[in-house]
Design a protein around this motif. Structure first.
Motif, PDB file in Angstrom:
ATOM      1  N   CYS A  84      56.753  46.702  43.609  1.00  0.00           N
ATOM      2  CA  CYS A  84      57.267  45.855  44.689  1.00  0.00           C
ATOM      3  C   CYS A  84      56.271  45.774  45.841  1.00  0.00           C
ATOM      4  CB  CYS A  84      58.609  46.386  45.183  1.00  0.00           C
ATOM      5  SG  CYS A  84      59.973  46.142  44.024  1.00  0.00           S
ATOM      6  N   GLY A  85      55.655  46.902  46.176  1.00  0.00           N
ATOM      7  CA  GLY A  85      54.674  46.901  47.246  1.00  0.00           C
ATOM      8  C   GLY A  85      53.472  46.034  46.920  1.00  0.00           C
ATOM      9  N   LEU A  86      52.979  46.142  45.699  1.00  0.00           N
ATOM     10  CA  LEU A  86      51.823  45.345  45.283  1.00  0.00           C
ATOM     11  C   LEU A  86      52.137  43.850  45.328  1.00  0.00           C
ATOM     12  CD1 LEU A  86      50.607  47.494  42.265  1.00  0.00           C
ATOM     13  CD2 LEU A  86      49.242  46.962  44.296  1.00  0.00           C
ATOM     14  N   LEU A  87      53.288  43.461  44.783  1.00  0.00           N
ATOM     15  CA  LEU A  87      53.621  42.039  44.735  1.00  0.00           C
ATOM     16  C   LEU A  87      53.948  41.485  46.117  1.00  0.00           C
ATOM     17  CD1 LEU A  87      55.718  42.059  41.445  1.00  0.00           C
ATOM     18  CD2 LEU A  87      53.504  40.954  41.784  1.00  0.00           C
ATOM     19  N   ALA A  88      54.581  42.296  46.958  1.00  0.00           N
ATOM     20  CA  ALA A  88      54.883  41.833  48.316  1.00  0.00           C
ATOM     21  C   ALA A  88      53.599  41.612  49.106  1.00  0.00           C
ATOM     22  CB  ALA A  88      55.785  42.841  49.028  1.00  0.00           C
ATOM     23  N   ARG A  89      52.637  42.533  48.974  1.00  0.00           N
ATOM     24  CA  ARG A  89      51.362  42.353  49.680  1.00  0.00           C
ATOM     25  C   ARG A  89      50.596  41.153  49.127  1.00  0.00           C
ATOM     26  NH1 ARG A  89      51.691  47.966  49.459  1.00  0.00           N
ATOM     27  NH2 ARG A  89      50.399  48.111  47.575  1.00  0.00           N
ATOM     28  N   ALA A  90      50.673  40.974  47.817  1.00  0.00           N
ATOM     29  CA  ALA A  90      49.998  39.825  47.219  1.00  0.00           C
ATOM     30  C   ALA A  90      50.623  38.520  47.703  1.00  0.00           C
ATOM     31  CB  ALA A  90      50.073  39.910  45.696  1.00  0.00           C
ATOM     32  N   ALA A  91      51.955  38.481  47.799  1.00  0.00           N
ATOM     33  CA  ALA A  91      52.625  37.267  48.253  1.00  0.00           C
ATOM     34  C   ALA A  91      52.277  36.934  49.697  1.00  0.00           C
ATOM     35  CB  ALA A  91      54.136  37.427  48.103  1.00  0.00           C
ATOM     36  N   ALA A  92      51.998  37.977  50.502  1.00  0.00           N
ATOM     37  CA  ALA A  92      51.685  37.765  51.917  1.00  0.00           C
ATOM     38  C   ALA A  92      50.194  37.525  52.160  1.00  0.00           C
ATOM     39  CB  ALA A  92      52.144  38.972  52.735  1.00  0.00           C
ATOM     40  N   SER A  93      49.372  37.644  51.115  1.00  0.00           N
ATOM     41  CA  SER A  93      47.920  37.500  51.278  1.00  0.00           C
ATOM     42  C   SER A  93      47.511  36.060  51.001  1.00  0.00           C
ATOM     43  CB  SER A  93      47.179  38.438  50.324  1.00  0.00           C
ATOM     44  OG  SER A  93      47.496  39.791  50.616  1.00  0.00           O
ATOM     45  N   PRO A  94      46.877  35.400  51.978  1.00  0.00           N
ATOM     46  CA  PRO A  94      46.472  34.007  51.765  1.00  0.00           C
ATOM     47  C   PRO A  94      45.213  33.902  50.913  1.00  0.00           C
ATOM     48  CG  PRO A  94      45.757  34.735  53.935  1.00  0.00           C
ATOM     49  CD  PRO A  94      46.522  35.886  53.327  1.00  0.00           C
ATOM     50  N   GLY A  95      44.979  32.705  50.382  1.00  0.00           N
ATOM     51  CA  GLY A  95      43.715  32.417  49.712  1.00  0.00           C
ATOM     52  C   GLY A  95      43.588  33.062  48.354  1.00  0.00           C
ATOM     53  N   GLU A  96      42.336  33.269  47.945  1.00  0.00           N
ATOM     54  CA  GLU A  96      42.040  33.813  46.636  1.00  0.00           C
ATOM     55  C   GLU A  96      41.669  35.288  46.763  1.00  0.00           C
ATOM     56  OE1 GLU A  96      39.117  31.380  44.800  1.00  0.00           O
ATOM     57  OE2 GLU A  96      40.350  29.555  44.890  1.00  0.00           O
ATOM     58  N   GLY A  97      41.206  35.880  45.662  1.00  0.00           N
ATOM     59  CA  GLY A  97      40.874  37.286  45.670  1.00  0.00           C
ATOM     60  C   GLY A  97      41.758  38.071  44.737  1.00  0.00           C
ATOM     61  N   PRO A  98      41.695  39.398  44.799  1.00  0.00           N
ATOM     62  CA  PRO A  98      42.444  40.231  43.840  1.00  0.00           C
ATOM     63  C   PRO A  98      43.957  40.065  43.933  1.00  0.00           C
ATOM     64  CG  PRO A  98      41.449  41.583  45.575  1.00  0.00           C
ATOM     65  CD  PRO A  98      40.864  40.214  45.708  1.00  0.00           C
ATOM     66  N   HIS A  99      44.488  39.826  45.140  1.00  0.00           N
ATOM     67  CA  HIS A  99      45.931  39.657  45.253  1.00  0.00           C
ATOM     68  C   HIS A  99      46.390  38.372  44.575  1.00  0.00           C
ATOM     69  CE1 HIS A  99      45.615  42.676  48.601  1.00  0.00           C
ATOM     70  NE2 HIS A  99      46.688  43.108  47.962  1.00  0.00           N
ATOM     71  N   ALA A 100      45.632  37.301  44.750  1.00  0.00           N
ATOM     72  CA  ALA A 100      45.963  36.045  44.076  1.00  0.00           C
ATOM     73  C   ALA A 100      45.847  36.199  42.566  1.00  0.00           C
ATOM     74  CB  ALA A 100      45.055  34.927  44.568  1.00  0.00           C
ATOM     75  N   GLU A 101      44.843  36.962  42.118  1.00  0.00           N
ATOM     76  CA  GLU A 101      44.688  37.196  40.683  1.00  0.00           C
ATOM     77  C   GLU A 101      45.873  37.979  40.126  1.00  0.00           C
ATOM     78  OE1 GLU A 101      41.629  39.343  37.517  1.00  0.00           O
ATOM     79  OE2 GLU A 101      40.952  38.938  39.583  1.00  0.00           O
ATOM     80  N   LEU A 102      46.347  38.957  40.887  1.00  0.00           N
ATOM     81  CA  LEU A 102      47.535  39.706  40.459  1.00  0.00           C
ATOM     82  C   LEU A 102      48.719  38.768  40.261  1.00  0.00           C
ATOM     83  CD1 LEU A 102      49.381  42.174  40.029  1.00  0.00           C
ATOM     84  CD2 LEU A 102      49.464  42.438  42.519  1.00  0.00           C
ATOM     85  N   LEU A 103      48.968  37.909  41.229  1.00  0.00           N
ATOM     86  CA  LEU A 103      50.091  36.983  41.109  1.00  0.00           C
ATOM     87  C   LEU A 103      49.899  36.034  39.929  1.00  0.00           C
ATOM     88  CD1 LEU A 103      50.830  36.009  44.831  1.00  0.00           C
ATOM     89  CD2 LEU A 103      52.223  37.459  43.344  1.00  0.00           C
ATOM     90  N   ASP A 104      48.691  35.521  39.739  1.00  0.00           N
ATOM     91  CA  ASP A 104      48.426  34.598  38.640  1.00  0.00           C
ATOM     92  C   ASP A 104      48.683  35.255  37.287  1.00  0.00           C
ATOM     93  OD1 ASP A 104      47.674  32.587  40.390  1.00  0.00           O
ATOM     94  OD2 ASP A 104      45.512  32.986  40.207  1.00  0.00           O
TER      95      ASP A 104
END
Length: 402
Positions: free
Chosen positions: A297-317
């Motif tokens: 939950c922490g990982l996905l919440a931070r990814a959802a709040a992170s704009p643009g591309e990068g590792p968080h966007a890759e996690l969501l994708d």
């Protein structure tokens, strides 16, 4: 009308049908005047007055204030009597039992939580009664005041054997005599239901699936599950195992054999909670594995709040692609109009995850159901248990034909 006995068209049956229509209107709209009830039901003023007098004498409605802020004389308002009936629900997992009591209007009047970690399975009946009694006491009631109980658990009780299946992680709940023991110990009739099915009941009653006759609810917390509502009814399957989609073989993961013994399967391995830290590390995010739900939950919440591309966007994708892979199989078979995403893990990804799953599903499935996030954010299993228990309780309490 459910519960109404007698010959159709007789005065007694017609009165009972009018009574039920008025009670349902009060349940839906809250306090109403005699004039408003007459307009909504099509009854004349004298008939509406007689109806309200009858329901007030039966203890089903109460006078509550008057209209204000409108031209002309104020009018008496009538509301459901909240003490006309009570129902209870239990939400059970391996860590705790949550219990709640609601009055006939659906308002929660008492709650209680019993932690069960480290307890032996031999005391399940005592744990259920202790949790229920705690909620009943918190509501200021006696156990006999509660008309019906619905218990939500992972897995499903096999109707042929009485054993709980698909939930090997729930200690003490697998005795073939458990349901008989509960029936002997509980002071009210009770029913049992799969926990994810109850989330769907809550979504259809008060959430994102209101007005939908066909939808799928996908749930992800400690395990992946689904609820299937077809033609307005829950589809449970032959053994109650319909919706145990964590066992679904899917592309992208090795076949899991003896899934019941492993308590896992292809879709669980591909998109279950334990997959999120692995995807995050592959994307370059440093993260622990445990505790799985909290970390995911922490990982996905931070990814959802992170704009643009990068590792968080890759996690969501990558995670959205995995979720959509399993959903595509359900959509191909069921062709639902709506898919509701629920459970802490999917909710943590929020709208960014939902939009990605919707886009992936458009590529993987021939039909394109609408995906929405849950609209029952708090205690959805417990809310569903209460709604299920209240539906039966209202049929009993609102039947004035007897």
């Amino acid at each position: 009308m459910a519960g109404i006995q007698g010959t159709p068209g007789t005065p007694r049956v017609l009165r009972a049908m009018n009574d039920r229509a008025a009670l349902d209107l009060l349940l839906e709209h809250g306090p109403l005047s005699r004039t408003r009830i007459g307009k909504l039901t099509g009854l004349s003023k004298p008939t509406a007055s007689q109806l309200l007098a009858r329901l007030e004498a039966a203890g089903l409605v109460v006078a509550t204030g008057t209209t204000a802020g409108r031209p002309g004389p104020s009018a008496q308002l009538y509301a459901l009597n909240p003490r006309a009936g009570h129902a209870a629900g239990l939400d059970v997992n391996q860590h705790r039992i949550r219990a709640a009591v609601a009055d006939i209007t659906g308002a929660v009047t008492g709650e209680y939580e019993l932690r069960t970690e480290g307890r032996t399975g031999a005391g399940v009946v005592r744990q259920v009664t202790e949790a229920l009694e705690g909620a009943v006491a918190a509501a200021g009631l006696a156990p006999g005041d509660v008309r019906r109980l619905v218990i939500g658990t992972p897995g499903a009780f096999d109707p042929a054997t009485g054993r709980l299946r698909y939930a090997s992680h729930l200690p003490g709940w697998h005795s073939p005599t458990l349901l008989e023991e509960l029936a002997a110990a509980l002071p009210m009739p009770f029913e049992y239901e799969n926990d994810v099915n109850l989330v769907a009941v809550a979504e259809r009653a008060v959430g994102a699936a209101r007005g939908h006759e066909d939808f799928v609810l996908l749930w992800n917390e400690e395990g992946l599950g689904a609820a299937l509502v077809l033609g307005g009814r829950l589809h449970r399957g032959f053994t109650g195992g319909a919706g145990e989609v964590g066992f679904l073989p899917v592309p992208g993961t090795p076949l899991v054999r003896q899934v019941a013994k492993a308590n896992s399967g292809g879709f669980q391995e591909l998109a279950g909670v334990q997959s999120v830290p692995r995807i995050a590390r592959a994307a370059g995010l440093d993260t622990p594995d445990h505790p799985y739900v909290e970390v995911a939950c922490g990982l996905l919440a931070r990814a959802a709040a992170s704009p643009g591309e990068g590792p968080h966007a890759e996690l969501l994708d990558r995670y959205a692609e995995r979720v959509a892979t399993g959903l595509a199989s359900l959509v191909a078979v069921l062709d639902p109009a709506l898919v509701v995403l629920s459970g802490d893990v999917l909710v943590a990804g929020g709208e960014p995850l939902r939009a990605r799953v919707q886009a992936e599903l458009a590529d993987l499935a021939a039909s394109r159901p609408r995906l929405v996030l849950t609209a029952v954010p708090r205690e959805p299993v417990l809310r569903g248990a209460l709604e299920s228990a209240l539906a039966t309780t209202r049929d009993e309490v609102f039947d004035t034909s007897r």
